[in-house]
Design an enzyme around this catalytic site. Structure first.
Site, PDB file in Angstrom:
ATOM      1  N   HIS A 144       0.823  -1.214   0.000  1.00  0.00           N
ATOM      2  CA  HIS A 144       0.000   0.000   0.000  1.00  0.00           C
ATOM      3  C   HIS A 144       0.858   1.265   0.000  1.00  0.00           C
ATOM      4  CE1 HIS A 144      -3.547  -2.512   0.901  1.00  0.00           C
ATOM      5  NE2 HIS A 144      -2.730  -3.153   1.736  1.00  0.00           N
ATOM      6  N   SER A 265      13.691  19.900 -17.169  1.00  0.00           N
ATOM      7  CA  SER A 265      12.558  20.824 -17.155  1.00  0.00           C
ATOM      8  C   SER A 265      12.940  22.090 -17.887  1.00  0.00           C
ATOM      9  CB  SER A 265      12.163  21.156 -15.705  1.00  0.00           C
ATOM     10  OG  SER A 265      11.299  22.265 -15.649  1.00  0.00           O
TER      11      SER A 265
END
Length: 435
Positions: A144, A265
């Site tokens: 999880h 970026s």
């Protein structure tokens, strides 16, 4: 498929010139078989081979099709331009268009499968190398998304290896299932063509005769083939998502190789983004998008309709070209991937000792404490670690209820990391069939 996500060998399989070459070979081999049976003159069959070195003019075939509105007739007309109309008059004798189209499509799919099988073998080699390289590199396991118990980076790679090895078996099975041909006439009854012709053509093209066809080869075969591509694509995404998680700044246990001059970026020069594995996630979606249409192609009217045709003209090239590119990209990512063992240890110890909670729980039950009470004892100390970042072992040692059941030595023994990796060799032997 756009060139950005294409590799030349796979693209070549779907080039119109390749398709027409296969059509030609189907027709020429069929003529040979019919000549052997005495159905057509030997000299006419031999005349067809005059075109064996011809580069069929795709533009010319398109020009003819613009008038005939039929692609196979357009090709046969162009073939007669090279062979001679009288010499070519027995070409396609007793055959229907699907005999050519379906047999060709399956030749293309088997060739595509051969490339994909080689791709998977390359990926398996990369995964195996990285698995043995990091066989004993400790890493926290997560369920999880939350810290669970220790594992190793090698086991992560081994898990993906086993999955891709299953995919290799699936791909080989899919190739075998799709490698059939049909030269059986208008509704598959061989009324106007001898089954021996089909056997001869299939043998020459590396196929086996379809046991029973209608006007088409049954599309459940194709559904199974494209479903296999979808499963392989999902496994690619499975690996890609794990790598994307590892590259997150707050995790940074592994990362894609960042080449000299690469930019992450346009706005933030510090960025190193997992762009390759993000791309693989997207490509997997595209491959899977071919599965449902392939399934829907199974149900055709009576002996044939052409509702499947437009679908296959798109999904055949697109799915195989995309998957080929994705497998090659993933292999490169795995091969060059950066691994950070120190960060793995830092992450594992972010909540000191917490990963050993099950060992303490089991020790308490073995010491006579009920499971419910043992769970409460362990959890109340574990929650202190979650909330205050204290040391789990020290919390346990300071809990009188715990120390009433376990000695200091017994508690400390439960924090041995090697306990969790003692069967790594056994797992590797199962996965790689070696020690």
């Amino acid at each position: 498929m756009i060139p950005r996500y294409s590799r030349p060998d796979m693209v070549a399989i779907w080039d119109p010139a390749t398709k027409f070459r296969i059509w030609y070979e189907i027709e020429a081999h069929a003529c040979d078989a019919m000549a052997d049976l005495g159905v057509i003159p030997r000299e006419n069959a031999e005349a067809v081979w005059k075109a064996k070195d011809v580069e069929f003019d795709v533009a010319r075939i398109d020009e003819i099709e613009a008038v005939t509105k039929h692609d196979v007739i357009a090709f046969l007309t162009h073939l007669a331009e090279h062979v001679g109309s009288d010499e070519a008059r027995f070409v396609h004798q007793g055959m229907t268009s699907s005999d050519v189209l379906d047999t060709c499509f399956n030749v293309q799919l088997t060739r595509a499968a051969d490339i994909l099988i080689a791709d998977l073998e390359g990926l398996l080699a990369a995964l195996k190398r990285r698995a043995f390289e990091h066989k004993d590199t400790p890493r926290i396991g997560r369920s999880h998304g939350i810290h669970a118990e220790p594992t190793t980076m090698g086991l992560t790679f081994a898990r993906f290896y086993a999955e891709m090895d299953r995919n290799l078996s699936r791909m080989r099975d899919a190739r075998a299932e799709i490698a059939t041909g049909a030269i059986s006439g208008a509704v598959g009854t061989f009324a106007n063509i001898d089954p021996a012709v089909e056997e001869h053509v299939c043998d020459k093209l590396g196929l086996v005769p379809e046991p029973i066809s209608t006007q088409v080869i049954p599309r459940d075969r194709h559904a199974a083939f494209f479903a296999t591509l979808g499963v392989v694509a999902s496994s690619i995404e499975n690996v890609a998502v794990e790598i994307r998680h590892m590259q997150r700044t707050e995790v940074l246990e592994g990362a894609e190789f960042f080449s000299m001059g690469q930019k992450g970026s346009s706005a933030m020069p510090h960025k190193k983004n997992p762009v390759l594995t993000e791309n693989l996630t997207g490509l997997a979606r595209m491959v899977r998008s071919a599965v449902i249409p392939a399934m829907e192609n199974v149900a055709l009217w009576h002996e044939r309709d052409i509702s499947h045709s437009s679908v296959e003209r798109m999904i055949g090239p697109d799915a195989t070209i995309t998957l080929d590119f994705a497998l090659a990209r993933l292999t490169s990512v795995v091969d060059k991937m950066l691994i950070f063992p120190e960060n793995m240890l830092d992450n594992m110890n972010k909540f000191p000792g917490l990963m050993m909670s099950q060992r303490v729980l089991l020790a308490l039950t073995q010491a006579g404490v009920s499971r419910e009470d043992a769970y409460t004892l362990v959890q109340r100390n574990a929650l202190k670690v979650w909330e205050h970042r204290t040391d789990f072992k020290e919390e346990l040692l300071g809990d009188a209820d715990v120390t009433a059941a376990l000695s200091k030595e017994e508690i400390e023994e439960k924090f041995d990391l090697g306990y969790h990796t003692k069967h790594v060799d056994t797992i590797f032997a199962r996965v790689f069939a070696e020690g």
